[in-house]
Design an enzyme around this catalytic site. Structure first.
Site, short mmCIF file in Angstrom:
data_model
loop_
_atom_site.label_atom_id
_atom_site.label_comp_id
_atom_site.label_asym_id
_atom_site.label_seq_id
_atom_site.Cartn_x
_atom_site.Cartn_y
_atom_site.Cartn_z
N ASP A 70 0.83 -1.74 0.17
CA ASP A 70 -0.29 0.12 -0.05
C ASP A 70 0.68 1.21 0.03
OD1 ASP A 70 -2.33 -1.47 -0.01
OD2 ASP A 70 -2.74 -1.09 2.13
N SER A 117 35.08 24.79 17.06
CA SER A 117 34.56 23.14 18.14
C SER A 117 33.84 24.69 19.23
CB SER A 117 35.50 21.92 18.55
OG SER A 117 36.72 22.72 18.45
N GLU A 147 20.41 24.45 24.85
CA GLU A 147 20.39 23.56 23.56
C GLU A 147 21.13 22.46 24.14
OE1 GLU A 147 20.66 27.07 20.32
OE2 GLU A 147 21.62 25.00 20.27
N LYS A 149 22.44 18.71 23.50
CA LYS A 149 23.90 18.54 22.76
C LYS A 149 23.53 17.19 21.83
CE LYS A 149 28.93 18.89 22.39
NZ LYS A 149 29.28 17.48 21.44
N ASP A 151 24.47 13.77 19.72
CA ASP A 151 26.00 12.83 18.72
C ASP A 151 25.76 12.29 17.94
OD1 ASP A 151 28.13 11.99 19.95
OD2 ASP A 151 27.16 9.94 20.75
N GLU A 207 23.02 19.70 12.78
CA GLU A 207 23.84 18.41 13.65
C GLU A 207 22.66 16.30 12.77
OE1 GLU A 207 26.69 16.66 16.06
OE2 GLU A 207 26.17 18.62 15.52
N TYR A 259 20.23 24.15 14.42
CA TYR A 259 20.77 25.43 15.73
C TYR A 259 21.32 26.88 15.38
CZ TYR A 259 25.31 22.28 15.79
OH TYR A 259 26.23 21.70 15.34
N LYS A 346 29.24 18.33 29.40
CA LYS A 346 28.57 17.24 28.97
C LYS A 346 28.31 16.15 30.29
CE LYS A 346 30.57 16.50 24.78
NZ LYS A 346 31.94 15.76 24.37
N CYS A 441 63.98 6.21 24.58
CA CYS A 441 62.96 6.10 23.99
C CYS A 441 63.05 5.05 23.30
CB CYS A 441 64.07 6.94 22.70
SG CYS A 441 62.27 7.37 21.01
N CYS A 444 64.16 4.63 19.24
CA CYS A 444 65.89 4.76 19.09
C CYS A 444 67.03 4.40 19.87
CB CYS A 444 65.71 6.05 18.23
SG CYS A 444 65.09 7.69 19.75
N CYS A 459 61.89 12.43 23.79
CA CYS A 459 63.07 12.22 22.44
C CYS A 459 63.97 13.31 21.84
CB CYS A 459 62.62 11.34 21.76
SG CYS A 459 64.05 10.26 21.06
N CYS A 465 65.44 10.24 14.80
CA CYS A 465 63.72 8.42 15.47
C CYS A 465 62.82 8.33 14.58
CB CYS A 465 63.67 9.67 16.31
SG CYS A 465 62.15 8.86 17.52
#
Length: 705
Positions: A70, A117, A147, A149, A151, A207, A259, A346, A441, A444, A459, A465
């Site tokens: 349908d 960012s 707002e 956030k 992911d 996003e 946003y 976060k 190191c 090396c 190092c 190296c």
């Protein structure tokens, strides 16, 4: 005379159920031809709405309310109607969300407005500190917008004359990939706006994400087909948006929340106003955003969604907090990486417990040695974790006090590589040895060094190296530096192992080895040609890009630009004293010492001479500027606040066109502070304290006549 009381569609036929209880069947095309334009318009709108809802029920909620048969019939009827009445066809119609464009290579597009960012915080005290910094800069009269956030995958959409013309991924923040064909398959992104009050040109950021039900259904299909499942919805969405066939993208239902609005001229006073406006234009704005008047309102919003987030149909990992007023946002400004007027809170990361199997060490291009914990695999926040960063020696020996075979707590708190947050001492084995940080190191064998005041061991053998040599060359070819097309990290690694390149300058001698390169596996004639052309083209890159590409410790892209502008060429930079270096804008003691150390090494100077011989740019190209006057020559200015007659950019142009210079911070050397309404109290206080003349925009214009 029979009366039609119902209509049913099957197999391209319309069945009219009559009051006398028998069917009269007409072909679909016959039925459509009998429609008036008004009836067709209404039917198109009804079908479009129904089909979009059925798509949502099927893909997002995983609760189909109609059979596939349908659904197909409804879609077919809509296709036929739009063919017969094209004047009513909508660019946002479900019939247009099927893709079909094949993209062999995504074009790189530079963002008109960089996609920066956000700074992150994980606790309330840091958020209170953020709030205090805002108050110190602009006073107490401001609001926040909170707002969710999401992911997902950041996306920038460009509209011209109300039509979607371009969709670009975040990329490195300066430039991203053009994925317009794929984004056009997302139902919730309008392809054409119908309201009339939008600007002729604007960008809107958002996003792209995948709902949890859709992710689960599609991942189950992958498992059934013997394919590797995706770890989480974000990875699935990211992988989907970069697929080459938009028809395949259309089969994977993506969604998008918008946003943030960008325009050449600010048309709204606040972020909240712009969110309401773009919602009216037809964009999907998340309904859970809130206008907050105090930091306590913000905490209330955070606490609410820390609990409610698990009931959403999509993943969120925190709350974004933005200062509402655009004028105040402009006053607060930006750091090199993020806006000062916004921050991401976060949520507390998920935690797991697992066994520490061993500690290994990685050497970066600057020589910094980073310890990494190798763990017994454990499932955490949607992925299987096998490794976690240990940061430095103090983390191992002082904070965690790790022992062999410890059971540790692991978190993913915004880190790409998870981190160890603690040790379960109850499970420590008797006699377990404490883990001691290495002294040489691992690549090396050179003795490691640790500078006073620094956490990392280094190092010092930067020219001998292997990881440092390879890392330097990989940094040099990177998009942010020399941006050499046809030459990637793996190729650099291979060419180094085969002995073709040991220094940056060797890259420009590869053209002398084209015959030998053809004998290597996976080095076809076309790929070699592309690589050599990319290397040759990189010689056009400006001095600041070359300087950044050299990989001097602490000299990032922004610092390289400042140095290139201040010193004009590499010879002056190499000869500069400590005092001369710190007079350059944003150059502090640590950067100055690093530059001095770099140019003390004769091998570095020899390398620069070789690069000069190959034709690279080590001089800043002076652009000829036609000034309106030199009235403000030798004078420095800072612009702060909001002005009735001019934007801050216009005032900046006026100053520069008359020989003046805009600087970034108030000091005793500043000549004038141009002050408007709502300027930050901290700037006003500092300028007053230093007796710096504070003038209006009218005063400025009077100065230049």
């Amino acid at each position: 005379m029979c009366t039609v009381i119902a209509v049913h569609i099957t197999h391209n036929q319309f069945h009219f159920i009559l009051s006398s209880c028998f069917f009269i069947t007409f072909p679909l095309k016959t039925y459509l031809r009998s429609m008036s334009p008004a009836e067709a318009k209404n039917r198109i709108e009804t079908l479009s709405s129904e089909i979009k809802q059925h798509n949502y029920n099927y893909y997002v909620l995983a609760m189909p309310s109609i059979s596939d048969f349908d659904f197909d019939k409804k879609l077919e009827e809509l296709v036929q109607l739009e063919k017969q009445f094209p004047e009513f066809a909508d660019p946002d119609s479900p019939t247009q969300q099927v893709g079909g464009f094949i993209t062999k290579e995504f074009i790189t597009v530079k963002h008109k407005w960089p996609m920066l960012s956000l700074g992150n915080t994980y606790n309330e005290q840091e958020l209170l500190d953020f709030d205090q910094r805002i108050r110190k800069a602009i006073g107490d009269n401001f609001e926040y917008v909170c707002e969710l956030k999401f992911d997902g995958l950041s996306m920038s959409l460009t509209y011209e004359q109300g039509k979607l013309v371009r969709a670009v991924t975040r990329g490195d923040g300066v430039q991203g990939d053009d994925v317009t064909a794929n984004v056009r398959t997302i139902n919730t992104i309008p392809k054409k706006l119908h309201q009339s009050d939008f600007p002729q040109h604007f960008e809107i950021r958002g996003e792209v994400f995948m709902h949890l039900k859709a992710f689960e259904r599609l991942n189950n299909e992958r498992v059934e087909n013997g394919e590797t499942p995706y770890a989480n919805p974000r990875n699935f969405a990211s992988g989907t948006i970069k697929m080459q066939d938009s028809a395949e993208v259309a089969k994977r239902p993506l969604d998008c929340f918008l946003y943030f609005l960008y325009t050449d001229n600010i048309i709204y006073k606040t972020h909240w106003e712009s969110l309401q406006a773009v919602k009216n234009w037809g964009f999907q704005v998340n309904e859970h955003s809130r206008l907050c008047h105090t930091i306590n309102d913000v905490f209330e919003f955070i606490n609410l969604w820390d609990k409610k987030r698990f009931g959403l149909s999509y993943d969120i990992d925190g709350i974004v907090i933005k200062v509402n007023s655009y004028a105040q946002q402009q006053e607060l400004g930006f750091t090199a990486k993020s806006p000062r007027w916004a921050i991401a809170y976060k949520f507390k990361a998920e935690q797991a417990e697992t066994e520490l199997l061993s500690v290994s060490y990685q050497v970066g291009r600057t020589g910094a040695v980073t310890p990494v914990a190798n763990l017994k695999p454990v499932f955490l926040a949607g992925t299987t974790v096998k490794r976690a960063t240990l940061h430095n020696a103090d983390e191992i020996e002082k904070r965690l006090k790790l022992h062999t075979g410890d059971w540790v707590y692991v978190e993913k708190g915004g880190e790409i590589i998870p981190k160890i947050t603690g040790v379960n001492l109850d499970k420590r084995k008797p006699g377990a040895e404490a883990i001691a940080y290495i002294t040489s190191c691992p690549a090396c064998g050179t003795l490691l060094e640790r500078k006073e005041g620094e956490a990392a061991f280094y190092c010092p053998n930067d020219e001998g190296c292997p990881p440092q040599i390879v890392g330097k060359m990989q940094h040099f070819i990177d998009r942010k530096a020399m941006n050499i097309d046809g030459l990637g990290d793996e190729t650099i690694e291979t060419l180094y192992q085969k002995g073709f390149i040991n220094h940056i300058s060797d890259i420009y001698s590869l053209k002398d080895h084209s015959g030998e390169l053809k004998l290597m596996d996976r080095f076809g004639e076309k790929s070699i040609t592309n690589m050599l052309e990319g290397i040759e083209k990189s010689k056009e890159m400006p001095f600041d890009k070359v300087l950044f590409g050299l990989g001097i410790r602490y000299v990032g892209a922004t610092v390289a630009k400042k140095l290139a502008v201040h010193f004009k060429n590499v010879d002056k930079l190499a000869a500069a004293s400590f005092d001369e270096l710190i007079t350059a804008e944003e150059i502090g003691e640590r950067i100055a010492i690093s530059i001095l150390d770099y140019f003390k090494d004769e091998r570095h100077k020899e390398e620069i001479e070789k690069l000069k011989a190959h034709g690279l740019q080590f001089v800043t190209e002076e652009k000829e500027v036609s000034l309106a006057s030199e009235t403000l020559s030798g004078k420095t200015f800072i612009i702060s606040g909001v002005f009735a007659k001019y934007s801050r950019d216009e005032l900046t142009n006026i100053i520069e066109q008359n020989g003046g210079k805009i600087v970034s911070s108030i000091s005793a050397k500043l000549n004038y502070l141009v002050a408007g309404d709502n300027m930050g109290p901290a700037k006003l206080e500092k300028a007053t304290k230093l007796n710096i003349p504070i003038i209006t925009d009218d005063d400025l214009l009077a100065m230049i006549g």
